[in-house]
Design an enzyme around this catalytic site. Structure first.
Site, mmCIF file in Angstrom:
data_model
loop_
_atom_site.group_PDB
_atom_site.id
_atom_site.type_symbol
_atom_site.label_atom_id
_atom_site.label_comp_id
_atom_site.label_asym_id
_atom_site.label_seq_id
_atom_site.Cartn_x
_atom_site.Cartn_y
_atom_site.Cartn_z
ATOM 1 N N GLY A 38 0.797 -1.232 0.000
ATOM 2 C CA GLY A 38 0.000 0.000 0.000
ATOM 3 C C GLY A 38 0.821 1.270 0.000
ATOM 4 C CB CYS A 58 -18.832 2.574 -26.859
ATOM 5 S SG CYS A 58 -18.127 2.500 -28.502
ATOM 6 C CD GLU A 84 2.483 -9.048 1.866
ATOM 7 O OE1 GLU A 84 2.585 -10.264 1.932
ATOM 8 O OE2 GLU A 84 1.402 -8.440 1.990
ATOM 9 N N PRO A 85 5.356 -4.363 -1.080
ATOM 10 C CG PRO A 85 7.395 -3.428 -1.767
ATOM 11 C CD PRO A 85 6.804 -4.401 -0.780
ATOM 12 N N GLY A 86 3.675 -3.430 -4.065
ATOM 13 C CA GLY A 86 3.382 -3.827 -5.442
ATOM 14 C C GLY A 86 3.569 -2.603 -6.336
ATOM 15 C CE1 TYR A 137 -2.792 -3.802 -7.890
ATOM 16 C CE2 TYR A 137 -1.437 -1.864 -7.465
ATOM 17 C CZ TYR A 137 -1.889 -3.117 -7.094
ATOM 18 O OH TYR A 137 -1.452 -3.676 -5.924
HETATM 19 C C1 LIG Z 1 -2.697 -5.381 -2.884
HETATM 20 C C2 LIG Z 1 -1.850 -5.963 -1.850
HETATM 21 C C3 LIG Z 1 -0.520 -5.566 -1.735
HETATM 22 C C4 LIG Z 1 0.115 -4.520 -2.620
HETATM 23 O O1 LIG Z 1 -0.500 -3.288 -2.562
HETATM 24 P P1 LIG Z 1 0.208 -2.043 -3.282
HETATM 25 O O2 LIG Z 1 -0.736 -0.920 -3.062
HETATM 26 O O3 LIG Z 1 0.347 -2.397 -4.720
HETATM 27 O O4 LIG Z 1 1.534 -1.865 -2.634
HETATM 28 C C5 LIG Z 1 0.265 -6.160 -0.777
HETATM 29 N N1 LIG Z 1 -0.245 -7.100 0.058
HETATM 30 C C6 LIG Z 1 -1.533 -7.500 -0.016
HETATM 31 C C7 LIG Z 1 -2.024 -8.547 0.898
HETATM 32 C C8 LIG Z 1 -2.377 -6.944 -0.958
HETATM 33 O O5 LIG Z 1 -3.645 -7.332 -1.023
#
Ligand SMILES: *Cc1c(COP(=O)(O)O)cnc(C)c1O
Length: 447
Positions: free
Chosen positions: A261, A374, A303-305, A404
């Site tokens: 997050g 559309c 857990e950065p995405g 995303y």
């Molecule tokens: C979505 C998610 C993430 C990554 O969130 P980001 O906003 O992309 O960093 C990490 N851990 C869990 C469990 C998630 O559901």
């Protein structure tokens, strides 16, 4: 040689700004005034691979991984694959020493196919099916984050050798995000509310299963969190809970997973989570909480995405038409939109747009960049500054589209999904090919 050739930027009245906060660090203007990423001109990519196209800067992804490893040398960093799960990215992050989070059999298969060691995979999800749990157990993944009583029973039945599990808790921390993405509050679909009867039951239930090993707690507070104090609060609450579990069950948990997050800037000036500040806040919170509870320091998992891949991505579109509505807006319609970027419609996300095939010299206009799908709501960006003489056929680039976007893309209007082209050191390489009409026809198997 003319002065203009020596100083191409003289062509423009004002020097253009490609803000380092939203573009990959290796983004520049070349001698012809075109935008380059990783020393490849975006206009060349558009010519060669067509549009719309996702461009992904490998160097930027790796640099973000290294930044996390450097700032959190003792933590375990797991890349949340749902942000962008393709084999190349999974292999890059694994090479950089990260673990990988998956939340479906598909993501698990991609991570394994990319060569991610199974022991460095964490499996998430509030709706893991029996088949998915079985696939995870068979693969020998490192951690499974359990989310419901039914899952505990099922997993225990499927596990043939001991499985290391984390228990997902919602710690009741409101981070004031968009309701679709804030997941730390108590009343929501993920995990067990911290301090609830259900959470206590879940702990007891996991501990009763001989082939489940409870190694730690997990929480995920939401998305786009820029205030590190929320994570500090999560540390305090979860370490206190670990102390309760030790007291009541005599079990010492050793891992504390704080989820992801971490906020990134989509436009210049947007708030971002500062990693150094986060490290300081976590350090202080861990010190204080562990001292108060006389609890040994757990291993932190982050857990950065988005924060790994967002800024590495740039999406290219071609202008299809420019329409000035009398007394209204100027609409620049491009050949993509909500199919490749649903975040505007889903979250009200806002983006910057620049012309990529030439220097944006001369007078500018305020325009709305509209998608080709559309729906009236298919707008990529409102009120952006673009050259007044912008024409059909020119290439527009939208930064910060690495997370995303591809993973949320659809084939709405039966428009195939764009390819992903990696750039690094002056070379472009196709990672994912464009989805074609033949692909769409192949899935549609009966009349
Ligand atoms: C979505 C998610 C993430 C990554 O969130 P980001 O906003 O992309 O960093 C990490 N851990 C869990 C469990 C998630 O559901």
């Amino acid at each position: 040689m003319t002065l203009l050739e020596i100083f191409p930027s003289l062509r423009s009245g004002t020097p253009p700004r490609l803000d380092a906060a939203v573009w990959p660090r290796e983004t520049h203007y070349d001698d012809e005034g075109r935008v380059t990423v990783g020393s490849v001109a975006l206009a060349d990519i558009a010519d060669h691979y067509g549009t719309p196209t996702y461009v992904l800067d490998e160097t930027e992804v790796r640099a973000r991984c290294r930044a996390y490893r450097a700032v959190f040398p003792e933590a375990r960093i797991a890349y949340a694959g749902k942000a962008l799960m393709i084999r190349a990215v999974a292999s890059w992050v694994a090479e950089e020493g990260l673990w990988v989070d998956v939340c479906s059999s598909g993501e698990l298969a991609l991570a394994l196919a990319a060569g991610v060691p199974p022991r460095r995979i964490i499996v998430h999800g509030n709706g893991k099916t029996c088949d998915e749990l079985r696939a995870a157990v068979r693969a020998g993944v490192g951690r499974i984050v359990v989310d419901s009583p039914a899952e505990i029973t099922l997993l225990s039945a499927l596990a043939t050798t001991p499985v290391d599990v984390l228990l997902r808790l919602s710690p009741g921390i409101d981070v004031h995000g968009h309701p679709a993405v804030h997941t730390g509050v108590l009343d929501q679909k993920f995990g067990f509310p911290l301090g609830s009867e259900a959470a206590a039951d879940a702990v007891a239930r996991v501990l009763r299963q001989p082939n489940l090993r409870l190694v730690g707690l997990h929480c995920h507070l939401g998305s786009q969190i820029h205030d590190p104090d929320h994570y500090g609060e999560a540390v305090r609450r979860l370490v206190a809970e670990m102390a309760v579990i030790r007291r009541e069950h005599g079990v010492l948990l050793t891992e504390l997973d704080l989820g992801g997050g971490h906020a990134v800037a989509y436009r210049p000036g947007d708030a971002e989570l500062n990693l150094t500040e986060l490290a300081q806040v976590l350090e202080d919170a861990l010190d204080a909480a562990c001292a108060r509870q006389h609890f040994p320091r757990p291993v932190l998992i982050l857990e950065p995405g988005r924060a790994i891949v967002a800024r590495a991505g740039v999406t290219l579109y071609r202008v299809v038409s420019v329409k000035h509505v009398e007394g209204g807006h100027t609409y620049v319609t491009v050949d993509g939109g909500m199919g490749d970027n649903p975040r505007v419609a889903l979250y009200g996300a806002r983006y910057d747009v620049v012309v990529a095939n030439r220097h944006p010299c001369g007078p500018q206009m305020t325009a709305t960049v509209a998608g080709r799908f559309c729906e009236a709501g298919d707008v990529l960006a409102a009120d952006v500054r673009l050259p007044v003489d912008l024409r059909a056929g020119e290439v527009l680039a939208v930064p910060c589209t690495g997370a995303y976007h591809h993973s949320l893309a659809s084939t709405y209007n039966s428009v195939g999904r764009p390819p992903i082209i990696a750039v690094a050191d002056g070379r472009a390489r196709e990672l994912v090919r464009r989805e074609t009409v033949e692909d769409l026809l192949r899935r549609d198997i009966a009349v």
